[in-house]
Write a protein that holds these residues in place. Sequence first.
Motif, PDB file in Angstrom:
ATOM      1  N   SER A  12     -32.889  -2.117  -0.651  1.00 47.96           N
ATOM      2  CA  SER A  12     -31.861  -1.110  -0.905  1.00 47.96           C
ATOM      3  C   SER A  12     -30.947  -0.985   0.315  1.00 47.96           C
ATOM      4  O   SER A  12     -31.298  -1.388   1.424  1.00 47.96           O
ATOM      5  N   GLU A  13     -29.770  -0.409   0.091  1.00 49.57           N
ATOM      6  CA  GLU A  13     -28.839  -0.201   1.212  1.00 49.57           C
ATOM      7  C   GLU A  13     -29.455   0.715   2.268  1.00 49.57           C
ATOM      8  O   GLU A  13     -29.238   0.529   3.456  1.00 49.57           O
ATOM      9  N   THR A  14     -30.241   1.693   1.819  1.00 45.97           N
ATOM     10  CA  THR A  14     -30.883   2.606   2.767  1.00 45.97           C
ATOM     11  C   THR A  14     -31.890   1.863   3.638  1.00 45.97           C
ATOM     12  O   THR A  14     -31.975   2.111   4.841  1.00 45.97           O
ATOM     13  N   SER A  15     -32.641   0.939   3.061  1.00 47.23           N
ATOM     14  CA  SER A  15     -33.615   0.202   3.875  1.00 47.23           C
ATOM     15  C   SER A  15     -32.909  -0.774   4.810  1.00 47.23           C
ATOM     16  O   SER A  15     -33.390  -1.035   5.910  1.00 47.23           O
ATOM     17  N   SER A 118     -34.684   6.777   3.438  1.00 44.85           N
ATOM     18  CA  SER A 118     -34.919   7.792   2.413  1.00 44.85           C
ATOM     19  C   SER A 118     -33.630   7.993   1.645  1.00 44.85           C
ATOM     20  O   SER A 118     -32.566   8.151   2.243  1.00 44.85           O
ATOM     21  N   THR A 119     -33.750   7.978   0.341  1.00 38.80           N
ATOM     22  CA  THR A 119     -32.561   8.165  -0.487  1.00 38.80           C
ATOM     23  C   THR A 119     -32.184   9.634  -0.609  1.00 38.80           C
ATOM     24  O   THR A 119     -31.129   9.955  -1.125  1.00 38.80           O
ATOM     25  N   LYS A 121     -33.647  11.974  -2.457  1.00 38.34           N
ATOM     26  CA  LYS A 121     -33.755  12.466  -3.830  1.00 38.34           C
ATOM     27  C   LYS A 121     -34.191  13.922  -3.816  1.00 38.34           C
ATOM     28  O   LYS A 121     -34.888  14.364  -2.923  1.00 38.34           O
ATOM     29  N   SER A 131     -42.684  10.238  -3.098  1.00 37.05           N
ATOM     30  CA  SER A 131     -41.710   9.737  -2.145  1.00 37.05           C
ATOM     31  C   SER A 131     -42.440   8.982  -1.044  1.00 37.05           C
ATOM     32  O   SER A 131     -43.288   9.549  -0.363  1.00 37.05           O
ATOM     33  N   ARG A 148     -31.341   8.223   6.628  1.00 38.32           N
ATOM     34  CA  ARG A 148     -30.809   8.699   5.350  1.00 38.32           C
ATOM     35  C   ARG A 148     -29.796   7.712   4.787  1.00 38.32           C
ATOM     36  O   ARG A 148     -29.107   7.031   5.517  1.00 38.32           O
ATOM     37  N   GLY A 149     -29.729   7.704   3.455  1.00 41.06           N
ATOM     38  CA  GLY A 149     -28.825   6.792   2.743  1.00 41.06           C
ATOM     39  C   GLY A 149     -27.389   7.195   2.808  1.00 41.06           C
ATOM     40  O   GLY A 149     -26.958   8.164   3.309  1.00 41.06           O
TER      41      GLY A 149
END
Length: 149
Positions: A12-15, A118-119, A121, A131, A148-149
């Motif tokens: 993911s972009e966050t990772s 962390s997205t 959520k 989570s 954070r995303g």
Amino acid sequence: MYSKILVAVDGSETSIKALSKAVELAEGWNAEVHAVYAIDPGIYGTSVVDPSVGVIDPTSERIFKMLNEEGKKVIDKCLKVSESAGYKVNYQIKIGDAKDTITDLAEELKADLIVIGSTGKGITRRLLLGSVSSYVVTHSKISTLIVRG
């Protein structure tokens, strides 16, 4: 100061942001960076649809091969990030629940810091889905940085 950093990646972009942050921190401290991608076939329930063969059991060899290929694609994506930064990252693909894989590997490596995305959520989705980042923060004995995303 940290000497060994573990970063969790999932593509993911966050990772990817978490990986970039881990590399940035590691450069300042001259630390080792280890990245882990966790394959959890259990999240797929009792069956998975593989376009080439149809429905298959998630415990089968074929599903592990399919998920491992997905993991390799994520690692390739991450390699581009770390190579463009000019920093060596040790990548691993592990089979197991992401929450346990991250905390267990961090202890095994004797990491000083865990970096995880962390997205953000909401509480409702976190209660329903769980989570990974929340689990790692509350259960790991190792300092954890949330990106954070």
